[in-house]
Design a protein around this motif. Structure first.
Motif, PDB file in Angstrom:
ATOM      1  N   GLU A 340     -54.440 -19.058  35.071  1.00 18.10           N
ATOM      2  CA  GLU A 340     -54.911 -20.425  34.845  1.00 18.10           C
ATOM      3  C   GLU A 340     -54.479 -20.937  33.476  1.00 18.10           C
ATOM      4  O   GLU A 340     -54.201 -22.136  33.307  1.00 18.10           O
ATOM      5  N   GLY A 341     -54.372 -20.016  32.505  1.00 16.56           N
ATOM      6  CA  GLY A 341     -53.858 -20.408  31.194  1.00 16.56           C
ATOM      7  C   GLY A 341     -52.398 -20.798  31.259  1.00 16.56           C
ATOM      8  O   GLY A 341     -51.970 -21.765  30.614  1.00 16.56           O
ATOM      9  N   ALA A 342     -51.597 -20.075  32.032  1.00 19.97           N
ATOM     10  CA  ALA A 342     -50.179 -20.420  32.187  1.00 19.97           C
ATOM     11  C   ALA A 342     -50.016 -21.767  32.864  1.00 19.97           C
ATOM     12  O   ALA A 342     -49.159 -22.576  32.476  1.00 19.97           O
ATOM     13  N   LYS A 343     -50.825 -22.022  33.891  1.00 17.85           N
ATOM     14  CA  LYS A 343     -50.783 -23.338  34.548  1.00 17.85           C
ATOM     15  C   LYS A 343     -51.035 -24.450  33.531  1.00 17.85           C
ATOM     16  O   LYS A 343     -50.351 -25.483  33.527  1.00 17.85           O
ATOM     17  N   ARG A 344     -52.017 -24.230  32.679  1.00 19.15           N
ATOM     18  CA  ARG A 344     -52.402 -25.246  31.692  1.00 19.15           C
ATOM     19  C   ARG A 344     -51.329 -25.408  30.612  1.00 19.15           C
ATOM     20  O   ARG A 344     -50.925 -26.526  30.281  1.00 19.15           O
ATOM     21  N   VAL A 345     -50.840 -24.289  30.084  1.00 20.05           N
ATOM     22  CA  VAL A 345     -49.861 -24.337  28.992  1.00 20.05           C
ATOM     23  C   VAL A 345     -48.552 -24.974  29.439  1.00 20.05           C
ATOM     24  O   VAL A 345     -47.958 -25.801  28.729  1.00 20.05           O
ATOM     25  N   PHE A 346     -48.092 -24.611  30.633  1.00 20.35           N
ATOM     26  CA  PHE A 346     -46.789 -25.093  31.102  1.00 20.35           C
ATOM     27  C   PHE A 346     -46.894 -26.307  32.019  1.00 20.35           C
ATOM     28  O   PHE A 346     -45.870 -26.866  32.413  1.00 20.35           O
ATOM     29  N   GLY A 347     -48.098 -26.700  32.372  1.00 14.30           N
ATOM     30  CA  GLY A 347     -48.282 -27.894  33.193  1.00 14.30           C
ATOM     31  C   GLY A 347     -47.714 -27.750  34.593  1.00 14.30           C
ATOM     32  O   GLY A 347     -47.071 -28.679  35.106  1.00 14.30           O
ATOM     33  N   THR A 348     -47.938 -26.587  35.229  1.00 16.29           N
ATOM     34  CA  THR A 348     -47.351 -26.326  36.536  1.00 16.29           C
ATOM     35  C   THR A 348     -48.398 -26.378  37.644  1.00 16.29           C
ATOM     36  O   THR A 348     -49.608 -26.372  37.397  1.00 16.29           O
ATOM     37  N   ASP A 349     -47.903 -26.415  38.870  1.00 12.23           N
ATOM     38  CA  ASP A 349     -48.789 -26.423  40.040  1.00 12.23           C
ATOM     39  C   ASP A 349     -49.244 -25.014  40.402  1.00 12.23           C
ATOM     40  O   ASP A 349     -50.333 -24.836  40.959  1.00 12.23           O
ATOM     41  N   TYR A 350     -48.398 -24.028  40.129  1.00 10.61           N
ATOM     42  CA  TYR A 350     -48.700 -22.639  40.468  1.00 10.61           C
ATOM     43  C   TYR A 350     -48.350 -21.753  39.282  1.00 10.61           C
ATOM     44  O   TYR A 350     -47.481 -22.089  38.471  1.00 10.61           O
ATOM     45  N   ALA A 351     -49.007 -20.592  39.224  1.00 10.28           N
ATOM     46  CA  ALA A 351     -48.688 -19.605  38.180  1.00 10.28           C
ATOM     47  C   ALA A 351     -49.027 -18.213  38.695  1.00 10.28           C
ATOM     48  O   ALA A 351     -49.991 -18.033  39.444  1.00 10.28           O
ATOM     49  N   ILE A 352     -48.210 -17.247  38.282  1.00 11.50           N
ATOM     50  CA  ILE A 352     -48.451 -15.832  38.593  1.00 11.50           C
ATOM     51  C   ILE A 352     -48.782 -15.114  37.294  1.00 11.50           C
ATOM     52  O   ILE A 352     -48.129 -15.342  36.268  1.00 11.50           O
ATOM     53  N   ALA A 353     -49.779 -14.222  37.338  1.00 10.29           N
ATOM     54  CA  ALA A 353     -50.112 -13.401  36.173  1.00 10.29           C
ATOM     55  C   ALA A 353     -50.198 -11.937  36.583  1.00 10.29           C
ATOM     56  O   ALA A 353     -50.690 -11.621  37.675  1.00 10.29           O
ATOM     57  N   THR A 354     -49.702 -11.056  35.707  1.00 15.16           N
ATOM     58  CA  THR A 354     -49.741  -9.613  35.986  1.00 15.16           C
ATOM     59  C   THR A 354     -50.254  -8.856  34.773  1.00 15.16           C
ATOM     60  O   THR A 354     -49.954  -9.214  33.629  1.00 15.16           O
ATOM     61  N   SER A 355     -51.034  -7.802  35.036  1.00 14.49           N
ATOM     62  CA  SER A 355     -51.461  -6.898  33.976  1.00 14.49           C
ATOM     63  C   SER A 355     -51.746  -5.548  34.628  1.00 14.49           C
ATOM     64  O   SER A 355     -52.416  -5.487  35.659  1.00 14.49           O
ATOM     65  N   GLY A 356     -51.224  -4.486  34.039  1.00 10.14           N
ATOM     66  CA  GLY A 356     -51.415  -3.195  34.684  1.00 10.14           C
ATOM     67  C   GLY A 356     -51.022  -2.034  33.802  1.00 10.14           C
ATOM     68  O   GLY A 356     -50.563  -2.209  32.665  1.00 10.14           O
ATOM     69  N   ILE A 357     -51.189  -0.851  34.328  1.00 11.52           N
ATOM     70  CA  ILE A 357     -50.826   0.389  33.632  1.00 11.52           C
ATOM     71  C   ILE A 357     -49.630   0.967  34.375  1.00 11.52           C
ATOM     72  O   ILE A 357     -49.781   1.678  35.383  1.00 11.52           O
ATOM     73  N   ALA A 358     -48.437   0.645  33.890  1.00  8.74           N
ATOM     74  CA  ALA A 358     -47.214   1.030  34.591  1.00  8.74           C
ATOM     75  C   ALA A 358     -46.906   2.509  34.433  1.00  8.74           C
ATOM     76  O   ALA A 358     -46.244   3.102  35.284  1.00  8.74           O
ATOM     77  N   GLY A 359     -47.372   3.121  33.354  1.00 10.15           N
ATOM     78  CA  GLY A 359     -47.147   4.545  33.147  1.00 10.15           C
ATOM     79  C   GLY A 359     -45.942   4.815  32.251  1.00 10.15           C
ATOM     80  O   GLY A 359     -45.282   3.901  31.784  1.00 10.15           O
ATOM     81  N   PRO A 360     -45.668   6.084  32.010  1.00  9.98           N
ATOM     82  CA  PRO A 360     -46.357   7.246  32.581  1.00  9.98           C
ATOM     83  C   PRO A 360     -47.683   7.580  31.903  1.00  9.98           C
ATOM     84  O   PRO A 360     -48.472   8.360  32.419  1.00  9.98           O
ATOM     85  N   GLY A 361     -47.947   6.975  30.720  1.00 11.25           N
ATOM     86  CA  GLY A 361     -49.206   7.219  30.029  1.00 11.25           C
ATOM     87  C   GLY A 361     -50.087   5.985  30.074  1.00 11.25           C
ATOM     88  O   GLY A 361     -49.749   4.962  30.658  1.00 11.25           O
ATOM     89  N   GLY A 362     -51.270   6.085  29.438  1.00 13.90           N
ATOM     90  CA  GLY A 362     -52.151   4.941  29.306  1.00 13.90           C
ATOM     91  C   GLY A 362     -53.257   4.849  30.330  1.00 13.90           C
ATOM     92  O   GLY A 362     -54.125   3.982  30.237  1.00 13.90           O
ATOM     93  N   GLY A 363     -53.239   5.726  31.330  1.00 18.35           N
ATOM     94  CA  GLY A 363     -54.263   5.661  32.364  1.00 18.35           C
ATOM     95  C   GLY A 363     -55.581   6.281  31.920  1.00 18.35           C
ATOM     96  O   GLY A 363     -55.640   7.066  30.973  1.00 18.35           O
ATOM     97  N   THR A 364     -56.629   5.905  32.617  1.00 12.41           N
ATOM     98  CA  THR A 364     -57.955   6.475  32.377  1.00 12.41           C
ATOM     99  C   THR A 364     -58.533   6.942  33.709  1.00 12.41           C
ATOM    100  O   THR A 364     -57.932   6.745  34.768  1.00 12.41           O
ATOM    101  N   GLU A 365     -59.717   7.532  33.653  1.00 17.89           N
ATOM    102  CA  GLU A 365     -60.346   8.006  34.886  1.00 17.89           C
ATOM    103  C   GLU A 365     -60.670   6.844  35.810  1.00 17.89           C
ATOM    104  O   GLU A 365     -60.531   6.949  37.032  1.00 17.89           O
ATOM    105  N   THR A 366     -61.102   5.735  35.256  1.00 19.83           N
ATOM    106  CA  THR A 366     -61.470   4.580  36.087  1.00 19.83           C
ATOM    107  C   THR A 366     -60.277   3.684  36.391  1.00 19.83           C
ATOM    108  O   THR A 366     -60.287   2.971  37.400  1.00 19.83           O
ATOM    109  N   LYS A 367     -59.278   3.720  35.515  1.00 23.42           N
ATOM    110  CA  LYS A 367     -58.062   2.923  35.736  1.00 23.42           C
ATOM    111  C   LYS A 367     -56.847   3.828  35.533  1.00 23.42           C
ATOM    112  O   LYS A 367     -56.218   3.834  34.469  1.00 23.42           O
ATOM    113  N   PRO A 368     -56.496   4.589  36.552  1.00 23.87           N
ATOM    114  CA  PRO A 368     -55.374   5.523  36.418  1.00 23.87           C
ATOM    115  C   PRO A 368     -54.036   4.790  36.378  1.00 23.87           C
ATOM    116  O   PRO A 368     -53.948   3.592  36.692  1.00 23.87           O
TER     117      PRO A 368
END
Length: 413
Positions: A340-368
């Motif tokens: 929703e921030g990208a939609k607002r900043v760029f003034g677009t109709d649609y926006a995709i957002a991604t966030s994740g733990i791609a690896g190989p490190g950085g994982g946790t027990e609840t978010k591997p």
């Protein structure tokens, strides 16, 4: 009428260079209804070249060989081919003058002696004059077979194919058997599930029509190939089976031709007059790169924010510090605010957002490792989803890109 492609070079065999020439040549021969039935990569050795030619001549009508025509000692194609045809090499003065002109144009007064040898051609060959490089191509016709010997440099090969080889094949080597290809692109259904759903249709295909599955991560392209002597009948029957499949799996079909998923999205957005932006963390700009690689993307794509750190998410997209503190960067709550921030900043109709733990490190027990959250903000709603991929970083990123684009397609529909 069948063809074989032979590529020469140790660099192809050891993986230093990827063979893109064969794919390009095969596509253009296919357009002339000359199917490629064999592709061979061989080393820069005389015996390998002669053996490959001997085998190709036994099984096909058109042989295209690329590589080994340069000026250095390891370029032995011409010597090997001359021996294969029982002929000699002669110096072509027009080619020599062309090579000398190229060196003068580059400001080099003295041309190395080894480059003079590039003007040597087979005595029994038709010279395929190379306007864009120093190595000429050569063509030989023997016992109804057509041989073309071309440089391995892609832009030189393409020039000679388009201007010297394909016109000859088009006029003199027309096939009596037509090959008709037509495609469907499906997204969001696995190869085995797709095959299961259309098994009865596939079983009913006549012997002259084949169905091929061309899977990639998150998608499967179906290719229907028909072969016959009557192109109109062939097209009609093949298309009828394609329509049956399309109706059966219509919820997953995104394209009825040979376009990529990104091309479909760009063209659909453009035709609808809507715009897109991205806010990427774990994908690092990969989604925006794939979209903007498509011609015409400027009509619908407005911009991208690669916000890897929490601070960047807050500063650029105004993601709430409380959201990050309570749910973390890898959460549906955070990617919702990012989209929703990208939609607002760029003034677009649609926006995709991604966030994740791609690896190989950085994982946790609840978010591997492999945990990825994606959000797509549309005109009237924002959809979020959490995915659990595996431990390979590159594949996790690729899966995230496809999943994001698939979510975008679904909300757009």
């Amino acid at each position: 009428m069948k063809a074989e492609i032979i590529t020469i070079g140790d660099e192809l065999l050891n993986g230093q260079v990827v063979d893109t020439n064969s794919a390009w040549i095969a596509q253009h021969l296919g357009a002339l209804h000359i199917p490629v039935v064999h592709i061979t990569s061989i080393s820069d050795k005389e015996h390998a070249i002669k053996n490959a030619l001997r085998q190709a001549e036994e099984r096909v009508d058109v042989i295209i060989m690329t590589g080994g025509l340069g000026p250095t000692r390891d370029d032995v194609t011409k010597v090997a081919v001359a021996d294969y045809f029982g002929t000699t090499l002669i110096r072509n003065q027009a080619v020599l003058a062309h090579v000398e002109k190229i060196f003068r144009r580059a400001g080099r007064k003295n041309m190395p002696a080894m480059n003079i040898g590039q003007a040597d051609v087979l005595a029994n060959a038709t010279v395929l004059f190379n306007d864009v490089g120093t190595a000429p191509g050569m063509a030989v016709e023997r016992d109804g077979k057509y041989f073309a010997f071309l440089p391995g440099v892609p832009f030189e090969m393409k020039f000679l194919m388009e201007n010297r080889v394909l016109p000859v094949l088009r006029d003199s080597y027309k096939s009596n058997v037509f090959v008709y290809n037509t495609y469907l692109l499906t997204v969001g259904i696995g190869e085995s599930h797709l095959a299961e759903q259309i098994a009865d249709i596939e079983n009913a295909l006549p012997p002259f029509i084949t169905l091929s599955y061309l899977p990639k991560i998150g998608m499967v392209r179906l290719r229907f190939t028909g072969e016959g002597s009557d192109i109109e009948t062939l097209t009609s029957i093949t298309d009828s089976f394609k329509k049956q499949v399309m109706e059966r799996v219509k919820d997953y079909v995104v394209s009825t031709d040979n376009r990529s998923f990104e091309e479909v999205l760009v063209q659909t957005f453009t035709a609808s007059g809507v715009t897109l932006s991205t806010a990427e963390s774990c994908t690092g700009g990969r989604i925006s790169a794939q979209i903007t690689a498509v011609t015409g993307a400027s009509q619908m794509f407005q911009g991208a924010a690669v916000v890897y750190s929490n601070q960047a998410k807050m500063d650029v997209l105004r993601v709430s510090p409380d959201t990050l503190a309570q749910y973390g960067a890898v959460s549906e709550q955070t990617v919702k605010e990012m989209a929703e921030g990208a939609k607002r900043v760029f003034g677009t109709d649609y926006a995709i957002a991604t966030s994740g733990i791609a690896g190989p490190g950085g994982g946790t027990e609840t978010k591997p490792v492999g945990t990825v959250c994606i959000a797509v903000a549309g005109r009237s709603e924002t959809r979020t989803q959490t995915f659990h991929f595996k431990n390979d970083r590159a594949i996790n990123i690729e899966r995230t890109v496809v999943a994001g684009l698939t979510m975008l397609w679904n909300i757009l529909k």
